[in-house]
Enzyme design. Structure first.
Site, mmCIF file in Angstrom:
data_model
loop_
_atom_site.group_PDB
_atom_site.id
_atom_site.type_symbol
_atom_site.label_atom_id
_atom_site.label_comp_id
_atom_site.label_asym_id
_atom_site.label_seq_id
_atom_site.Cartn_x
_atom_site.Cartn_y
_atom_site.Cartn_z
ATOM 1 N N GLY A 4 -61.396 6.621 -31.952
ATOM 2 C CA GLY A 4 -61.288 8.079 -31.975
ATOM 3 C C GLY A 4 -60.671 8.669 -33.230
ATOM 4 N N GLN A 5 -60.319 7.827 -34.211
ATOM 5 C CA GLN A 5 -59.767 8.368 -35.446
ATOM 6 C C GLN A 5 -60.806 9.252 -36.130
ATOM 7 O OE1 GLN A 5 -59.909 5.196 -34.485
ATOM 8 N NE2 GLN A 5 -58.267 3.952 -35.320
ATOM 9 N N SER A 6 -60.342 10.260 -36.858
ATOM 10 C CA SER A 6 -61.269 11.242 -37.448
ATOM 11 C C SER A 6 -62.314 10.585 -38.350
ATOM 12 C CB SER A 6 -60.503 12.317 -38.223
ATOM 13 O OG SER A 6 -59.649 11.726 -39.171
ATOM 14 N N LEU B 64 -63.671 7.743 -37.921
ATOM 15 C CA LEU B 64 -64.639 6.986 -37.123
ATOM 16 C C LEU B 64 -65.546 7.893 -36.279
ATOM 17 C CD1 LEU B 64 -62.365 4.059 -35.862
ATOM 18 C CD2 LEU B 64 -64.026 4.009 -37.723
#
Length: 200
Positions: A78-80, A82
């Site tokens: 969920g990192q920006s 990714l």
């Protein structure tokens, strides 16, 4: 004769496969939720200790056989940086689980913005959506009554699909099984529109 019997055996045991995306911001509890679901619904599965679950970089995959079908879960980081990869999986998916950290009030608007971008994608049109207000075990978290109106602002994009907002605690397992059972029913209702993948 062997080939005929082998073919018949495969026909009898193969299950229709449905792919479920687990999306949300980093640290929302997506992987913990997947582990809880596998623990509750897979016989003899010993889940990972939640203390050992780290941030997903890329993709975690899990499977659950339930109600005569196979659910294949794709738990995406969920990192920006990714999130731009999420849409590579949309076309093959049959349902979405969107996990919200109900304890993280500061990032609720960010979560909503990411949700809006995701739900507008044409490849996700009409597929069931399970929106989870996770971390309900923590004090001072937002309840469904607070979270639901935030995401209902996107009603025009959510449309007439099957949609459920529910409280869960991936850490304690509360609400996990009920959510998966609802999802199975919604996926099967929608299977005339989005056909399953047949597992070889």
């Amino acid at each position: 004769m062997y080939t005929l019997m082998h073919g018949f055996y495969k026909y009898m045991v193969q299950k229709d496969e449905y792919c479920v995306l687990i999306l949300g911001l980093d640290d929302a509890g997506k992987t913990t939720y997947l582990e809880a679901a596998k623990t509750k619904l897979t016989k003899n599965y010993k889940g990972m200790n939640p203390k050992h679950i780290t941030t997903t970089v890329g993709l975690n995959i899990g499977q659950i056989d339930i109600s005569g079908i196979r659910l294949s879960f794709w738990d995406l980081g969920g990192q920006s940086e990714l999130q731009s990869l999420w849409d590579k999986y949309y076309q093959e998916s049959h349902a979405i689980i969107y996990v919200v950290d109900s304890h993280d009030r500061e990032r609720m608007e960010e979560s909503k913005a990411v949700f809006d971008k995701m739900i507008c994608n044409e490849h996700l049109a009409g597929i069931p959506l399970l929106l989870l207000a996770n971390k309900q075990d923590l004090p001072d978290c937002m309840g469904v009554r607070e979270i639901k109106p935030v995401f209902q602002q996107s009603a025009i994009h959510i449309g007439r699909r099957d949609c459920l907002v529910m409280p869960v605690s991936a850490l304690t397992g509360e609400g996990v099984q009920e959510g998966i059972q609802w999802l199975v029913e919604a996926i099967l209702r929608n299977s005339v529109v989005r056909l399953p993948r047949v597992k070889d």
